[in-house]
Every structure is written in structure tokens, then in C-alpha cells.
Design an enzyme around this catalytic site. Structure first.
Site, PDB file in Angstrom:
ATOM      1  N   HIS A  86     -39.727 -25.859  66.547  1.00 30.45           N
ATOM      2  CA  HIS A  86     -40.202 -25.746  65.154  1.00 30.45           C
ATOM      3  C   HIS A  86     -38.999 -25.962  64.169  1.00 30.45           C
ATOM      4  CE1 HIS A  86     -39.380 -21.385  63.894  1.00 30.45           C
ATOM      5  NE2 HIS A  86     -39.526 -21.299  65.147  1.00 30.45           N
ATOM      6  N   ASP A  88     -39.845 -25.233  60.669  1.00 30.17           N
ATOM      7  CA  ASP A  88     -39.918 -24.453  59.612  1.00 30.17           C
ATOM      8  C   ASP A  88     -39.313 -22.999  59.852  1.00 30.17           C
ATOM      9  OD1 ASP A  88     -41.998 -23.805  61.558  1.00 30.17           O
ATOM     10  OD2 ASP A  88     -42.854 -22.399  60.593  1.00 30.17           O
ATOM     11  N   ASP A 119     -33.240 -18.861  64.238  1.00 30.68           N
ATOM     12  CA  ASP A 119     -34.693 -19.265  64.401  1.00 30.68           C
ATOM     13  C   ASP A 119     -35.133 -20.319  63.675  1.00 30.68           C
ATOM     14  OD1 ASP A 119     -37.455 -19.003  64.808  1.00 30.68           O
ATOM     15  OD2 ASP A 119     -37.905 -17.303  63.550  1.00 30.68           O
ATOM     16  N   GLU A 153     -44.927 -22.872  62.990  1.00 30.87           N
ATOM     17  CA  GLU A 153     -44.953 -21.708  63.728  1.00 30.87           C
ATOM     18  C   GLU A 153     -44.683 -20.501  63.183  1.00 30.87           C
ATOM     19  OE1 GLU A 153     -42.996 -19.223  66.775  1.00 30.87           O
ATOM     20  OE2 GLU A 153     -42.279 -19.805  64.897  1.00 30.87           O
ATOM     21  N   GLU A 154     -44.205 -20.437  62.339  1.00 32.52           N
ATOM     22  CA  GLU A 154     -43.901 -18.981  61.455  1.00 32.52           C
ATOM     23  C   GLU A 154     -45.195 -18.607  60.899  1.00 32.52           C
ATOM     24  OE1 GLU A 154     -41.292 -17.380  61.955  1.00 32.52           O
ATOM     25  OE2 GLU A 154     -39.702 -18.763  62.010  1.00 32.52           O
ATOM     26  N   ASP A 177     -36.973 -22.075  71.717  1.00 26.96           N
ATOM     27  CA  ASP A 177     -36.944 -20.867  70.501  1.00 26.96           C
ATOM     28  C   ASP A 177     -36.150 -19.815  71.072  1.00 26.96           C
ATOM     29  OD1 ASP A 177     -37.709 -19.672  68.089  1.00 26.96           O
ATOM     30  OD2 ASP A 177     -39.821 -20.155  68.843  1.00 26.96           O
ATOM     31  N   HIS A 388     -35.554 -13.862  61.047  1.00 27.95           N
ATOM     32  CA  HIS A 388     -35.926 -13.658  59.656  1.00 27.95           C
ATOM     33  C   HIS A 388     -35.390 -12.704  58.986  1.00 27.95           C
ATOM     34  CE1 HIS A 388     -40.494 -14.323  61.516  1.00 27.95           C
ATOM     35  NE2 HIS A 388     -39.654 -15.133  61.790  1.00 27.95           N
TER      36      HIS A 388
END
Length: 419
Positions: A86, A88, A119, A153-154, A177, A388
Site C-alpha cells: 500500500h 498510503d 510502513d 490500507e491505513e 508490509d 505510525h
């Protein structure tokens, strides 16, 4: 293992950093999302120069998926591979708490910093760099190679599901991931809304009469019974369910958000509870949600009010932004699957140790492949505690090692005959 090929990663690591720097420079924060057209155009241009055929389509406005396909020389006979990631990234929060610019790659010592390096734009950069080296060195692939860069995905937006719905398939899907380069399956998550709603609306002044007759009730007070029942079900699951690699009690039901009532002049006629349900890798989200419904119906059957005002359920969704709901299906992995064994061997060839094979503590898009019957695994660079985080970072060496493993695994798998 092609040692000359993997040595190129060391020799040309500045190219890997350049790709990652470009990717980090696109602010694809989600939420708010709707901001990935430019990065997908960049990736499409990159892949097209390597003779990939690309397709882009909007999952949401200004949020397209991208699939790049390079057909193998003997696609019918040899294994095909999806590499999925992903593009995003998680929101940054207060930028003043960062010591580096979030959307500019910064190198300090052995680490690279920036939102998404762990991430998971670091992994996407590795996949792009690996395909470039394979192309430039003329490494033929007999099976198809497919790169998917997906959105959302987030925030539980089903970008990967959209790829599956469009018919993209393969003999194996590798979701890159962050797993600290361990080979993972995963449990699953589904959110749901449980609604208590009265068929009649009453003025607040009627409450004393309603208490006397039992004719009406506050939906908020009735919801407390629902919450108590959900807690009892959670305890029951903790006692009766288990799965290797997970602590007992991992199957949880979180009452996350509650909304209800009109204002103080009314007896509350509606109350909605947003729950998050975690389940084990061998469980199906459809069956789990059915379990919840059946348990609530059974536990509340002696309350006549619920018989006249039945609960309403809404499960899942394709976006936490658009419809306030998400699904992450679970993904069991078969340690004896040929792709898993080959991935283990590829990792060991590069890192001189066997990778850990087990279960992720979080969820990824891998579950969508498993749900579609496509064998899958999570394997990528990046540690969970970096995802994050403020001043998100990753070791450059981790990206180098991962790229080398990809360069070993991709030709090995795509040049192996289908079973």
C-alpha cells in the site's frame, strides 16, 4: 542465488535511496486520503520503462490502484507472483514533534527517516528497485510477475479487494508490509454497528409512566444490556477459542464508540454501538459476525422489549472514511507451501539464518488474498513499533537485505513449474 545480481544492491544502494526519497516526497496521508494519483503515476512510469503493462483505476476519486504486469515467457506452465504493497501512510500529527521533515527522506547514521519508510514505502521502493535490476540484468521470468500498489490500507479501504474484484490473480501473493522480515499470517478484524431502536418516540415527561407500565424504554439503557452481553461473549471466547501463536483471549470485542439519544426532552429512542471484533486466522469474518448476532439474540431473548424492538446489525464496510466500517480477513499460512519454503530458503541464503514463521500482531491486506483462495504471506522490512510513529525510521541495511531476498525469491518462484 545469483551472487552477482545481489551484489548490485550494495553497489547501487544510492538508487534505492533515491526511489524511496521520491516516494516519501508524495504526501499520501490517510486520512484525509484522496491524494495518491501523483505517486501512482510516478510508479506507473517507472514500471512502464521496465516493460510492465500497467492499469490504473480510481477506487475513490483521486485514489487509484495501480497494477503492473510483466508476462512470463511460459505463463501457463510456471508460477505467477503478486507483490502487493500500500502507498498510503498514517497521519503525521503535530509536525512540531518531529525532528526531521516527515515528507523528505533524511539519513542519519544507519537509519533513514520519513513518514512511510517503515510502513511501507520502504518495501515498495525495494520491490521497484528489484524489478529494475532483474530487467537490466536480463533475468528471464517464465511465470508472470505482478506488482500491485494499492490505496487505503491505513483506513480500512479495500484497495486490494478491488484488485481481486477486477480479476487479478496469481499462484502466490507476497504482501510486503512490515514484518521485520519474518514470514507472517494474521488474524482478522471486522467492525460492526449494533443499533437499539424503539418503534415509538416518547417525551421525557412520560418516563415515570413508562417505568410503571414497562411499555417504553430508553434505548441507551437497553444498550447497556447489549454491552454486558458482548463482554460475556468475549469472556466465553477467551475460554473456548485458541490458535497457535496467539495468547488466549486475543479474540476480543471492543465497544469503541457509542452514539444515542436526541436531546434531554426525549426518552432516547435510538442508540448505536460501534464495535471492533478480532478473530483467529482460521476463522471467517462472516461466521464470526453471525456468532455475535446469534449470541446477542439468545442472551436477550427473555427481555420482551427486544422481541418487539429487535436489534439491527451493520457489518464491515470498504472504508473507515466513507462508510465507517472495515474488514481485514484473516490469513492462515501453510508452512509447507512451496512458495513459503522457497521464501524461507531465499531469506536464509541472504541472511544466513532461518526466518521466523508465525503470526502478525496486526492486520494487513494479506487477508483479502487468503479470502479469495490465493496462497499468501506477509514478509517485508520494518518493525511494528516504527509504524505510525513520530520520526519513523528504518535501517538502510534492512532495505538492502530485503531487496536481495526479493532478487533471490522472484526468479526462483517464477521459474518453478506449477504444481
Amino acid at each position: 542465488m545469483n551472487r552477482a545480481l545481489t551484489n548490485l544492491v550494495d553497489d547501487r544502494q544510492d538508487e534505492l535511496k533515491h526511489i524511496l526519497s521520491d516516494l516519501i516526497g508524495f504526501s499520501t496521508v490517510s486520512p484525509p486520503a484522496r491524494n495518491t494519483s501523483d505517486i501512482q503515476k510516478y510508479i506507473a512510469n517507472y514500471l512502464e520503462k521496465l516493460d510492465f503493462h500497467t492499469e490504473r483505476w480510481d477506487v475513490f476519486p483521486n485514489d487509484p490502484n495501480l497494477v503492473g504486469m510483466k508476462k512470463g515467457t511460459d505463463s501457463d506452465t510456471y508460477n505467477s507472483l503478486i507483490i502487493n504493497g500500500h502507498i498510503d501512510v498514517a497521519e503525521v500529527g503535530d509536525e512540531s514533534s518531529w525532528t526531521v521533515p516527515p515528507f523528505s527522506l533524511t539519513e542519519k547514521g544507519k537509519y533513514l527517516y520519513g513518514r512511510g519508510v517503515s510502513d511501507m514505502k520502504g518495501a515498495v521502493a525495494c520491490a521497484l528497485f528489484a524489478t529494475k535490476l532483474l530487467h537490466e540484468e536480463g533475468i528471464d521470468l517464465k511465470g508472470d510477475l505482478q506488482l500491485q500498489t494499492v490505496i487505503g490500507e491505513e483506513v480500512g479501504e479495500a484497495g486490494t479487494l478491488s484488485c481481486i474484484e477486477k480479476g487479478y490473480n496469481a499462484d502466490f501473493a507476497l504482501v510486503v508490509d512490515g514484518s521485520n522480515r519474518e514470514i507472517h499470517g494474521q488474524g482478522g478484524v471486522i467492525t460492526g454497528w449494533v443499533t437499539v431502536k424503539s418503534k415509538r418516540v416518547y417525551h421525557d415527561a412520560m418516563r415515570a409512566e413508562l417505568n410503571e407500565t414497562g411499555e417504553g424504554a430508553s434505548a441507551i439503557e437497553k444498550m447497556t444490556k447489549v454491552i454486558e452481553s458482548l463482554r460475556n461473549l468475549e469472556k466465553k471466547w477467551a475460554e473456548t477459542k485458541e490458535y497457535p501463536g496467539f495468547k488466549k483471549g486475543t479474540t476480543t470485542i471492543n465497544p469503541a464508540v457509542i452514539e444515542g439519544g436526541r436531546h434531554a426532552a426525549f426518552v432516547a429512542d435510538e442508540c448505536r454501538l460501534w464495535i471492533t471484533v478480532h478473530f483467529y486466522p482460521h476463522e471467517d469474518y462472516r461466521i464470526v459476525s453471525q456468532e455475535v448476532e446469534e449470541y446477542l439474540h439468545q442472551s436477550l431473548k427473555d427481555d420482551l422489549w427486544f422481541e418487539n424492538n429487535p436489534l439491527h446489525f451493520e457489518w464491515g464496510g470498504k472504508s473507515m472514511i466513507e462508510d465507517r466500517g472495515e474488514i481485514f480477513p484473516s490469513a492462515e499460512i501453510d508452512p509447507e507451501h512451496p512458495a513459503i519454503k522457497l521464501l524461507e530458503e531465499s531469506h536464509q541464503d541472504i541472511e544466513q539464518v532461518k526466518p521466523f514463521v508465525g503470526m502478525s500482531k496486526t492486520v494487513t491486506d494479506a487477508g483479502w488474498f487468503s479470502d479469495a483462495g490465493i496462497p499468501t504471506a506477509i514478509y517485508g522490512p520494518g518493525k511494528l513499533h516504527e509504524a505510525h510513529s513520530v520520526d519513523e525510521k528504518i535501517e538502510l541495511e534492512e532495505l538492502i537485505q530485503f531487496t536481495k531476498t526479493l532478487l533471490t525469491f522472484i526468479p526462483a518462484w517464477c521459474n518453478t513449474k506449477k504444481q
